[in-house]
Scaffold this motif. Structure first.
Motif, PDB file in Angstrom:
ATOM      1  N   GLY A  72      14.622   2.286  10.577  1.00 55.58           N
ATOM      2  CA  GLY A  72      13.771   1.126  11.813  1.00 55.58           C
ATOM      3  C   GLY A  72      12.818   2.050  12.064  1.00 55.58           C
ATOM      4  N   ILE A  73      11.624   1.776  10.806  1.00 52.93           N
ATOM      5  CA  ILE A  73      10.592   1.683  11.093  1.00 52.93           C
ATOM      6  C   ILE A  73       9.923   0.262  10.217  1.00 52.93           C
ATOM      7  CG2 ILE A  73       8.279   2.668  11.441  1.00 52.93           C
ATOM      8  CD1 ILE A  73       9.779   5.234  10.359  1.00 52.93           C
ATOM      9  N   PRO A  74       9.978  -0.207  10.856  1.00 51.37           N
ATOM     10  CA  PRO A  74       9.672  -1.533  10.486  1.00 51.37           C
ATOM     11  C   PRO A  74       8.123  -1.829   9.468  1.00 51.37           C
ATOM     12  CG  PRO A  74       9.923  -2.644  12.987  1.00 51.37           C
ATOM     13  CD  PRO A  74       9.718  -0.465  12.056  1.00 51.37           C
ATOM     14  N   THR A  75       7.499  -1.604   8.803  1.00 49.61           N
ATOM     15  CA  THR A  75       6.897  -1.298   6.785  1.00 49.61           C
ATOM     16  C   THR A  75       6.723  -2.511   6.205  1.00 49.61           C
ATOM     17  OG1 THR A  75       7.702   0.901   7.591  1.00 49.61           O
ATOM     18  CG2 THR A  75       5.783   0.244   5.674  1.00 49.61           C
ATOM     19  N   LEU A  76       5.488  -3.408   5.879  1.00 45.19           N
ATOM     20  CA  LEU A  76       5.418  -4.226   5.260  1.00 45.19           C
ATOM     21  C   LEU A  76       4.421  -3.567   4.082  1.00 45.19           C
ATOM     22  CD1 LEU A  76       2.581  -5.743   5.658  1.00 45.19           C
ATOM     23  CD2 LEU A  76       3.235  -6.328   7.748  1.00 45.19           C
ATOM     24  N   ALA A  77       4.393  -4.522   2.797  1.00 40.49           N
ATOM     25  CA  ALA A  77       3.620  -3.674   1.837  1.00 40.49           C
ATOM     26  C   ALA A  77       2.494  -5.116   1.311  1.00 40.49           C
ATOM     27  CB  ALA A  77       4.353  -3.850   0.961  1.00 40.49           C
ATOM     28  N   GLN A 124      11.155  -6.911   5.668  1.00 42.02           N
ATOM     29  CA  GLN A 124       9.540  -7.465   5.637  1.00 42.02           C
ATOM     30  C   GLN A 124       8.523  -8.305   4.574  1.00 42.02           C
ATOM     31  OE1 GLN A 124       7.631  -6.599   8.677  1.00 42.02           O
ATOM     32  NE2 GLN A 124      10.462  -5.991   9.783  1.00 42.02           N
ATOM     33  N   PRO A 125       7.359  -8.253   5.024  1.00 40.86           N
ATOM     34  CA  PRO A 125       7.177  -9.365   4.148  1.00 40.86           C
ATOM     35  C   PRO A 125       6.257  -8.418   3.286  1.00 40.86           C
ATOM     36  CG  PRO A 125       6.529  -9.605   6.210  1.00 40.86           C
ATOM     37  CD  PRO A 125       6.604  -8.737   6.621  1.00 40.86           C
ATOM     38  N   VAL A 126       6.577  -8.787   2.059  1.00 40.27           N
ATOM     39  CA  VAL A 126       5.340  -7.962   0.364  1.00 40.27           C
ATOM     40  C   VAL A 126       3.815  -8.909   0.830  1.00 40.27           C
ATOM     41  CG1 VAL A 126       5.560  -6.956  -2.358  1.00 40.27           C
ATOM     42  CG2 VAL A 126       8.036  -7.278   0.068  1.00 40.27           C
ATOM     43  N   ILE A 127       3.432  -9.138   0.257  1.00 40.11           N
ATOM     44  CA  ILE A 127       2.168 -10.192   0.257  1.00 40.11           C
ATOM     45  C   ILE A 127       1.459  -9.573  -1.010  1.00 40.11           C
ATOM     46  CG2 ILE A 127       0.140 -11.211   0.819  1.00 40.11           C
ATOM     47  CD1 ILE A 127       0.994 -10.026   4.042  1.00 40.11           C
ATOM     48  N   GLY A 128       1.436 -10.609  -1.899  1.00 39.57           N
ATOM     49  CA  GLY A 128       0.349 -10.203  -2.977  1.00 39.57           C
ATOM     50  C   GLY A 128      -0.743 -10.746  -2.808  1.00 39.57           C
ATOM     51  N   VAL A 129      -2.364 -10.346  -3.775  1.00 43.53           N
ATOM     52  CA  VAL A 129      -3.763 -11.100  -3.228  1.00 43.53           C
ATOM     53  C   VAL A 129      -3.969 -10.786  -4.334  1.00 43.53           C
ATOM     54  CG1 VAL A 129      -5.833 -10.333  -2.157  1.00 43.53           C
ATOM     55  CG2 VAL A 129      -3.595 -10.039  -0.988  1.00 43.53           C
ATOM     56  N   ILE A 130      -4.669 -11.763  -5.638  1.00 39.51           N
ATOM     57  CA  ILE A 130      -4.673 -12.213  -5.903  1.00 39.51           C
ATOM     58  C   ILE A 130      -6.319 -12.380  -5.810  1.00 39.51           C
ATOM     59  CG2 ILE A 130      -4.838 -12.391  -8.653  1.00 39.51           C
ATOM     60  CD1 ILE A 130      -2.026 -13.239  -8.453  1.00 39.51           C
ATOM     61  N   ALA A 131      -7.473 -11.831  -6.916  1.00 37.06           N
ATOM     62  CA  ALA A 131      -8.894 -12.438  -5.895  1.00 37.06           C
ATOM     63  C   ALA A 131      -9.818 -12.680  -6.894  1.00 37.06           C
ATOM     64  CB  ALA A 131      -8.993 -11.302  -5.379  1.00 37.06           C
ATOM     65  N   GLY A 132     -10.063 -11.455  -7.961  1.00 40.41           N
ATOM     66  CA  GLY A 132     -10.757 -11.569  -9.024  1.00 40.41           C
ATOM     67  C   GLY A 132     -11.801 -10.479  -9.301  1.00 40.41           C
TER      68      GLY A 132
END
Length: 281
Positions: free
Chosen positions: A104-109, A144-152
């Motif tokens: 019951g604890i909404p947690t995204l990554a 919940q969304p799992v968001i991938g960030v590829i920056a450099g």
């Protein structure tokens, strides 16, 4: 925000600084930090000085006031490679986030992906850890969304490129690169005539951030700016879980691949024509 361009660069930040920049101000707390000394037992025997917490920063906090975990790979340590310990830290954090949701604890990554893939010297141990990461992403993204960030500047390759593809959303910059195999690996296997790893314009034209976004393999294309990156992550966090993950659109992508002539290497314009028109986010 400082008006100094360098200080506004997301790419110039360390993994720990990137995590702090994405979490709500004052909410970050680090798990398994430097004083916990959780590092791979295999590095010392190779004469490698362990640092950067075995290459992975685990940060808890909030994004838009919601519980979040940010997992930042430090690209400057061992090329961002994933080993037994760093992989276990990422998989374990994702598994705990999924458990939070079930309780019951909404947690995204958010995954900050600067990695060449598995550490070759840790072989099967690293590969097993990456497989656990894949399973954990698939579990968590149901809630919940799992968001991938590829920056450099390292890019995202190997088994961790599969992790990126499993994410609910992928964010790239112009400086990013994203592909299953890195340029040097492709050149080694296919030959320099097929793929010249020294030809940077050619490499970025096929696997760079702009191309990956134009061909539907990334969801957001963001300038290298801390505030813009943070705003984008907050926007995607608020967007919720996508209706259909990219990896479940198998028939769509196979149909697009069938349009590529395997006897002739397609240039970036042809790839963009095929995928850009065919893939609908």
């Amino acid at each position: 925000m400082s008006k100094n361009r360098l200080s506004d660069s997301f790419i110039e930040l360390s993994a720990r600084e990137r995590a702090r920049a994405l979490l709500d101000t004052g909410s970050m707390r680090e798990l398994l930090g430097p004083f916990d000394r959780v590092t791979s037992p295999w590095l010392a025997s190779q004469g490698i000085v362990t640092q950067a917490d075995d290459g992975l920063v685990v940060a808890r906090g909030t994004i838009n006031g919601q519980s979040a975990v940010v997992l930042g790979i430090e690209g400057s340590f061992q090329g961002g490679s994933m080993g037994e310990v760093s992989g276990a830290k990422m998989a374990g954090a994702l598994e705990l986030a999924a458990e939070d949701n079930r309780n019951g604890i909404p947690t995204l990554a958010v995954l900050l992906l600067e990695t060449g893939g598995v550490r070759l010297q840790e072989a099967n141990l690293g590969l097993a850890a990456i497989a656990e990461i894949h399973a954990a992403i698939a579990d968590l993204r149901r809630y919940q969304p799992v968001i991938g960030v590829i920056a450099g500047t390292v890019g995202c390759f190997g088994g961790m490129s599969v992790a990126a593809a499993l994410c609910s959303y992928v964010v790239v910059t112009r400086e990013a690169r994203y592909g299953l195999n890195g340029p040097q690996v492709i050149e080694q296997e296919a030959g320099i005539a097929e793929y010249d790893s020294r030809d940077k314009p050619f490499i970025w034209s096929l696997s760079g951030g702009e191309q990956r976004h134009a061909t539907g393999l990334a969801d957001r294309y963001v300038a290298d700016d801390v505030a813009r990156m943070a705003d984008t992550v907050r926007e995607l966090a608020a967007a919720g879980v996508p209706a259909l993950p990219r990896d479940q659109r198998i028939d769509e992508f196979l149909a697009l691949l069938d349009r590529i002539d395997v006897d002739t290497q397609p240039d970036s314009a042809r790839v963009r024509e095929i995928f850009g028109k065919g893939v609908k986010a």
